[in-house]
Every structure is written in structure tokens, then in C-alpha cells.
Enzyme design. Structure first.
Site, short mmCIF file in Angstrom:
data_model
loop_
_atom_site.label_atom_id
_atom_site.label_comp_id
_atom_site.label_asym_id
_atom_site.label_seq_id
_atom_site.Cartn_x
_atom_site.Cartn_y
_atom_site.Cartn_z
N GLY A 210 0.82 -1.21 0.00
CA GLY A 210 0.00 0.00 0.00
C GLY A 210 0.85 1.26 0.00
O GLY A 210 2.09 1.20 0.09
N ASP A 211 0.19 2.40 -0.17
CA ASP A 211 0.87 3.70 -0.14
C ASP A 211 1.93 3.84 -1.24
O ASP A 211 2.95 4.50 -1.02
CB ASP A 211 1.51 3.96 1.23
CG ASP A 211 0.53 3.73 2.36
OD1 ASP A 211 -0.60 4.20 2.25
OD2 ASP A 211 0.89 3.06 3.34
N LYS B 196 -0.38 5.54 -5.71
CA LYS B 196 -1.27 5.20 -6.83
C LYS B 196 -2.10 6.40 -7.26
O LYS B 196 -2.41 6.55 -8.43
CB LYS B 196 -2.25 4.08 -6.41
CG LYS B 196 -1.57 2.77 -6.10
CD LYS B 196 -2.57 1.73 -5.62
CE LYS B 196 -3.10 2.00 -4.24
NZ LYS B 196 -2.16 1.85 -3.13
N GLY B 197 -2.46 7.26 -6.28
CA GLY B 197 -3.32 8.40 -6.56
C GLY B 197 -2.78 9.27 -7.66
O GLY B 197 -3.53 9.74 -8.52
N GLY C 267 -6.38 6.15 1.76
CA GLY C 267 -6.45 7.61 1.81
C GLY C 267 -5.45 8.18 0.85
O GLY C 267 -4.35 7.66 0.73
N HIS C 268 -5.86 9.18 0.12
CA HIS C 268 -4.83 9.91 -0.61
C HIS C 268 -5.10 11.40 -0.62
O HIS C 268 -6.22 11.85 -0.48
CB HIS C 268 -4.55 9.33 -1.99
CG HIS C 268 -5.74 9.14 -2.84
ND1 HIS C 268 -6.30 7.90 -3.03
CD2 HIS C 268 -6.48 10.01 -3.53
CE1 HIS C 268 -7.35 8.04 -3.82
NE2 HIS C 268 -7.48 9.30 -4.13
N ARG D 161 -23.05 -13.03 6.54
CA ARG D 161 -24.39 -12.73 6.01
C ARG D 161 -25.46 -12.38 7.04
O ARG D 161 -26.20 -11.43 6.85
CB ARG D 161 -24.90 -13.87 5.10
CG ARG D 161 -24.10 -13.95 3.82
CD ARG D 161 -24.05 -15.33 3.28
NE ARG D 161 -23.35 -16.20 4.22
CZ ARG D 161 -23.43 -17.52 4.24
NH1 ARG D 161 -24.22 -18.12 3.39
NH2 ARG D 161 -22.74 -18.22 5.11
N GLN E 16 -5.00 0.06 -1.26
CA GLN E 16 -3.97 -0.74 -0.58
C GLN E 16 -3.02 -1.38 -1.62
O GLN E 16 -2.96 -0.90 -2.74
CB GLN E 16 -4.58 -1.81 0.33
CG GLN E 16 -5.29 -1.27 1.55
CD GLN E 16 -6.76 -0.97 1.31
OE1 GLN E 16 -7.45 -1.72 0.65
NE2 GLN E 16 -7.24 0.12 1.85
N THR F 91 -3.83 7.45 9.23
CA THR F 91 -3.58 7.33 10.67
C THR F 91 -2.36 8.13 11.15
O THR F 91 -2.13 8.20 12.35
CB THR F 91 -3.37 5.85 11.05
OG1 THR F 91 -2.27 5.34 10.28
CG2 THR F 91 -4.61 5.02 10.75
N ARG G 37 0.54 7.23 11.23
CA ARG G 37 1.56 6.38 11.84
C ARG G 37 2.84 6.43 10.99
O ARG G 37 2.75 6.44 9.76
CB ARG G 37 1.09 4.92 11.88
CG ARG G 37 -0.01 4.67 12.89
CD ARG G 37 -0.46 3.22 12.84
NE ARG G 37 -1.22 2.91 11.64
CZ ARG G 37 -1.73 1.72 11.35
NH1 ARG G 37 -1.54 0.71 12.19
NH2 ARG G 37 -2.41 1.51 10.25
N PRO G 38 4.03 6.41 11.64
CA PRO G 38 5.25 6.34 10.83
C PRO G 38 5.28 5.01 10.07
O PRO G 38 4.94 3.98 10.63
CB PRO G 38 6.39 6.40 11.85
CG PRO G 38 5.78 6.34 13.19
CD PRO G 38 4.30 6.46 13.08
N VAL H 160 9.31 11.55 -9.82
CA VAL H 160 10.42 12.13 -9.07
C VAL H 160 9.95 13.26 -8.14
O VAL H 160 10.73 14.10 -7.72
CB VAL H 160 11.54 12.64 -10.03
CG1 VAL H 160 12.25 11.47 -10.68
CG2 VAL H 160 10.98 13.59 -11.09
N GLY H 161 8.64 13.26 -7.86
CA GLY H 161 8.09 14.28 -6.96
C GLY H 161 6.58 14.23 -7.02
O GLY H 161 6.00 13.57 -7.90
P1 IMP Z 1 -7.50 -2.58 7.85
O1 IMP Z 1 -7.59 -2.49 6.36
O2 IMP Z 1 -7.86 -1.29 8.55
O3 IMP Z 1 -8.23 -3.76 8.42
O4 IMP Z 1 -5.96 -2.83 8.24
C1 IMP Z 1 -5.30 -4.05 7.92
C2 IMP Z 1 -3.85 -3.79 7.51
O5 IMP Z 1 -3.83 -3.12 6.26
C3 IMP Z 1 -3.07 -2.90 8.48
O6 IMP Z 1 -1.71 -3.32 8.51
C4 IMP Z 1 -3.17 -1.53 7.84
O7 IMP Z 1 -2.12 -0.69 8.23
C5 IMP Z 1 -3.09 -1.90 6.37
N1 IMP Z 1 -3.75 -0.91 5.50
C6 IMP Z 1 -5.06 -0.72 5.32
N2 IMP Z 1 -5.27 0.26 4.43
C7 IMP Z 1 -4.07 0.68 4.03
C8 IMP Z 1 -3.63 1.67 3.08
O8 IMP Z 1 -4.42 2.35 2.40
N3 IMP Z 1 -2.27 1.81 2.96
C9 IMP Z 1 -1.40 1.04 3.65
N4 IMP Z 1 -1.76 0.13 4.53
C10 IMP Z 1 -3.09 -0.07 4.72
#
Ligand code: IMP
Length: 430
Positions: free
Chosen positions: A12-13, A16-17, A40-41, A144, A228, A305, A307-308, A418-419
Site C-alpha cells: 500500500g501507499d 497510486k493516486g 487515503g490519498h 451474512r 492498498q 492514521t 503512523r510512521p 520524481v516528486g
Molecule cells: P484494515 O484495512 O484497517 O483492516 O488494516 C489491515 C492492515 O492493512 C493494516 O496493517 C493496515 O495498516 C493496512 N492498511 C489498510 N489500508 C491501508 C492503506 O491504504 N495503505 C497502507 N496500509 C493499509
């Protein structure tokens, strides 16, 4: 009829956006088909910063229809916030956004379950979810009995269904342990709240599967936007440290409701290095000064989030696996500028596992944890490259690095970023 998909090939990250944004102008329809507000983007348009989670970034282009298809999970409050934010700033959402009546809806109990289950972890380690209720909502979809789809919000039985499920959830949450104050799940309050959301969303709700099948027949150009990355795919990623949907290319047909054969080009997105946020193995992780250099230069902190992100060297074993899994035609290598100034670079070309060399990505997470990456060292480049606009003008070491990635992954590199700006893009001639 060109249909393109954009798939993240790592965790993920992968930025792609930006690629989706570049490709949008060549398409009539942009489709999100899995995941929810865990993605998120950030989009910068006319000097304004927009944070999007579910609404495809095609929304900024008039004439482009944006579809949130049935394989997604929707948090109506978060979605309305996104829509309101866009409307307030003059982006016309009303005409251009369609939401599938098949998409599953996230309810308050899903957040609580996400929190409680995440604390309990998997394999003795927290999955580190985004706490957006994604996994619990998908669990109810598969189960279900306790699931509610967007289309259900407009049916007579909705109030009764909320009552029944809230009652069941009260009991099941109690058995999970409260981990804090017990959640009030007043069914009537939830019903009123979600009915109000439903009214506001009503103009967007449609049978998007039928819409997309018609669009395919009419020869419309469709862009499928994955969320993702493939290594977080529920079936093919580093299970259980994954998200709850098929985030690799295999998810498109099921999530959008169109045959996979309609896709004529798959663009695989790779960072020039690796990152991961949350728990689970990252074989090439550099928990050291190199990792910190990448984190600082690449601003590697979660969009959703904050998070680092954990950072490491490029992993060609993992990328080759996901490129094959998603049937990738061409690669886009993002954030190459982040690697400038590192004296030398490493690429993981194989894994040592139990004394044997392999080029295959292991299917079991224990083995992914256990592998020792085998590295090839390549020269770095010292100069800034964020102003470079042609492949030829890149430093020889950067060209060499890209060439090696392409060779190891087995796909041509078509685009190099490159940016963050649209202009900071190099289109590589075949
Ligand atoms: P969940 O999708 O919130 O259930 O998280 C499950 C795992 O996927 C965790 O390790 C998250 O950090 C990761 N994750 C979910 N969405 C993203 C994203 O858009 N980018 C990177 N990691 C993600």
C-alpha cells in the site's frame, strides 16, 4: 475499448493516486472496487489540499463518472464528510458520483469490534488495522446474518434489521471484553442516524454493476483504481497481516462486477523502495539510519492514521510475485527522488529460507518472517533528480537502478515519478 487498472504491488501507499490522476483524463469512468475509508490519498488541486478516502480522485474532472462499486465497504458519515468537503469547495459531486447498492455498510459496532479484535492481535502480534471498521464489516458480509448493504437502508425491514443486529452485537461485544466503557448500541438512535445518511446519499445510489456492464458494451473507457497493495490482499498477501479485501488485481472482477477480460492494460505501481504500516513481516526492513533517511525524505507517515511507516530496500522477490499475480503489463516506479544522496542502494534479489535460496514469495507468514534477504548492491546517485523530466537526463546510476528493477520484476518501466507534482513525471519511451 481500453480499460486500465492501477494496482499497488507492495504493502500500500505506493502513490497510486498520482498515477490514477494522470490516467483519469484518458478515461470516462473511474471505479473504486474494494476497501473503504482505510485507504487515503491527498490530492493537491489549484493550490488546495483535498483528503480523499473513498471518492475516486476522478471527481475533480468534469465529465468523468466516479463509481464506488459493490466490493467496497462504506462508512456513510465519513463518505458524507468527503462529499460535503468537496461540495463546499465547489467540486461538483452530485452528478458524478455513483455508489453501489450492493456495497456493505459500516455500523458503530464495527468500529468497536475493530478496536477489540486488533488489541487481541493475530499470531501474538497486533495487525495494526486502521481502526475504520473495515475487517468487521467484511466479516459480517461473508457471515451474512448480520450484514446490511447500502440498498437495505431504503427497504421496509431496515429498522427491524438494525434492532436484531444491535441486540446480537451487544451480546457478542460483551463476550469480546469491553476494553473500556461498554458501547451503547441503541438501535433506534442508530436507525434514525443511518436513515438520515441514507436520505442524503440517495441521489448517488445505483446498481453500479448494471451501469458498468452497459458501459463496457458501449465501449466506454474505464479506469479501475485499486486501494492498498497486493501484499495486503486477503488471499494472496501476508495473511493474517493483510486487509480484508482482494487488494491485488484479482479483486477487480469480483469487486466491480465486470469480467476480468475487459481490462486491456494493468499498471503496477511500485515505490523505489518498500514501506509498510501496521504489523506483519517486511523482509527488507531497515530499522536504522537508512530507514529513517527514507522516512524523512519520503514523508513516510500514514495518510489516514499518521503512523510512521516502516521503510526498507526494494524487494524484487515480492514485486515479481505481485506483478505476476496481478498480470501487470507495465510498471510505474514512484518516489525515485527519495533515494537521492544514499551512497549505495540495495535490491533484494532472492530469499534464503531454511538454508535454501528461493526467488518465490512464501505463502506462509512464518516463512516470510524467517527469510534472509539476499541483496545486490548498486551505486547510488548524489544529485537531486526532482527537476529531471526525461529518462535520458537521469544520472546513470538511477537509470541502472530502474533497469535492474525492470529486469528482476520482468516488466518494462513506463513511468517514473520524481516528486508529487504532475509535472514531476518521466514517461519512459519503450
Ligand atoms: P484494515 O484495512 O484497517 O483492516 O488494516 C489491515 C492492515 O492493512 C493494516 O496493517 C493496515 O495498516 C493496512 N492498511 C489498510 N489500508 C491501508 C492503506 O491504504 N495503505 C497502507 N496500509 C493499509
Amino acid at each position: 475499448m481500453p480499460a486500465t487498472s492501477v494496482i499497488g504491488l507492495q504493502w500500500g501507499d505506493e502513490a497510486k493516486g498520482k498515477v490514477v490522476d494522470l490516467l483519469t483524463e484518458q478515461h470516462d469512468i473511474v471505479v473504486r472496487y474494494q476497501g473503504g475509508a482505510n485507504a487515503g490519498h491527498t490530492v493537491v488541486m489549484g493550490g488546495q489540499v483535498y483528503k480523499l478516502s473513498l471518492v475516486p480522485s476522478g471527481i475533480f474532472r468534469s465529465g468523468v463518472q466516479c463509481v464506488v462499486a459493490g466490493g467496497t465497504v462504506l462508512n456513510p458519515a465519513a463518505l458524507l464528510e468527503e462529499i460535503d468537503g468537496l461540495t463546499l469547495r465547489g467540486v461538483p459531486v452530485s452528478e458524478n458520483l455513483m455508489l453501489s447498492d450492493r456495497a456493505h455498510v459500516i455500523f458503530p459496532w464495527h468500529f468497536e469490534e475493530d478496536r477489540l479484535m486488533n488489541d487481541q492481535g493475530a499470531d501474538g502480534e497486533s495487525i495494526g488495522t486502521t481502526l475504520r471498521g473495515i475487517g468487521p464489516c467484511y466479516r459480517d458480509k461473508v457471515g451474512r446474518s448480520w450484514a446490511i448493504r447500502l440498498g437495505d437502508l431504503y427497504r421496509e425491514g431496515f429498522r427491524g434489521r438494525v434492532r436484531k443486529i444491535a441486540e446480537a452485537k451487544r451480546r457478542s461485544l460483551a463476550s469480546l471484553g469491553t476494553g473500556g466503557a461498554p458501547l451503547e448500541l441503541d438501535a433506534d438512535t442508530i436507525f434514525e442516524q443511518y436513515s438520515a445518511y441514507a436520505e442524503r446519499l440517495r441521489p448517488h445510489v445505483a446498481d453500479t454493476t448494471a451501469y458498468l456492464l452497459d458501459a463496457v458494451e458501449a465501449g466506454k473507457r474505464i479506469l479501475f483504481e485499486g486501494a492498498q497493495g497486493a501484499l495486503l490482499d486477503i488471499d494472496h498477501g501476508t495473511f493474517p497481516f493483510v486487509t480484508s479485501s482482494n487488494s491485488s488485481g484479482v479483486g477487480i472482477a469480483a469487486g466491480a462486477g465486470v469480467p476480468g477480460r475487459v481490462i486491456t492494460k494493468v499498471v503496477g505501481i511500485l515505490k523505489a523502495y518498500c514501506t509498510r504500516v501496521g504489523g506483519g513481516p517486511l523482509p527488507t526492513e531497515q530499522d536504522n539510519a537508512t530507514g529513517q533517511h527514507i522516512r524523512d525524505r519520503g514523508n513516510e507517515y500514514g495518510t489516514v492514521t499518521r503512523r510512521p511507516r516502516r521503510c526498507g530496500w526494494f524487494d524484487a522477490v515480492a514485486a515479481r510475485y505481485t506483478a505476476r499475480l496481478s498480470d501487470v503489463d507495465v510498471l510505474a516506479v514512484m518516489l525515485l527522488d527519495v533515494l537521492s544522496e544514499l551512497p549505495e542502494l540495495r535490491i533484494c534479489t532472492g530469499y534464503d529460507l531454511n538454508g535454501r535460496r528461493t526467488a518465490d514469495f512464501p505463502s506462509h507468514v512464518d516463512d516470510v518472517r524467517r527469510v534472509a534477504p539476499v541483496y545486490e548492491t548498486l551505486p547510488g546517485w548524489r544529485q537531486e533528480i526532482s527537476h529531471v523530466r526525461s529518462f535520458e537526463a537521469l544520472p546513470p546510476a538511477a537509470k541502472n537502478y530502474l533497469g535492474r528493477i525492470s529486469q528482476l520484476v520482468g516488466r518494462p518501466v513506463e513511468l517514473v515519478s520524481v516528486g508529487p507534482d504532475r509535472e514531476q513525471t518521466i514517461f519512459v519511451k519503450p
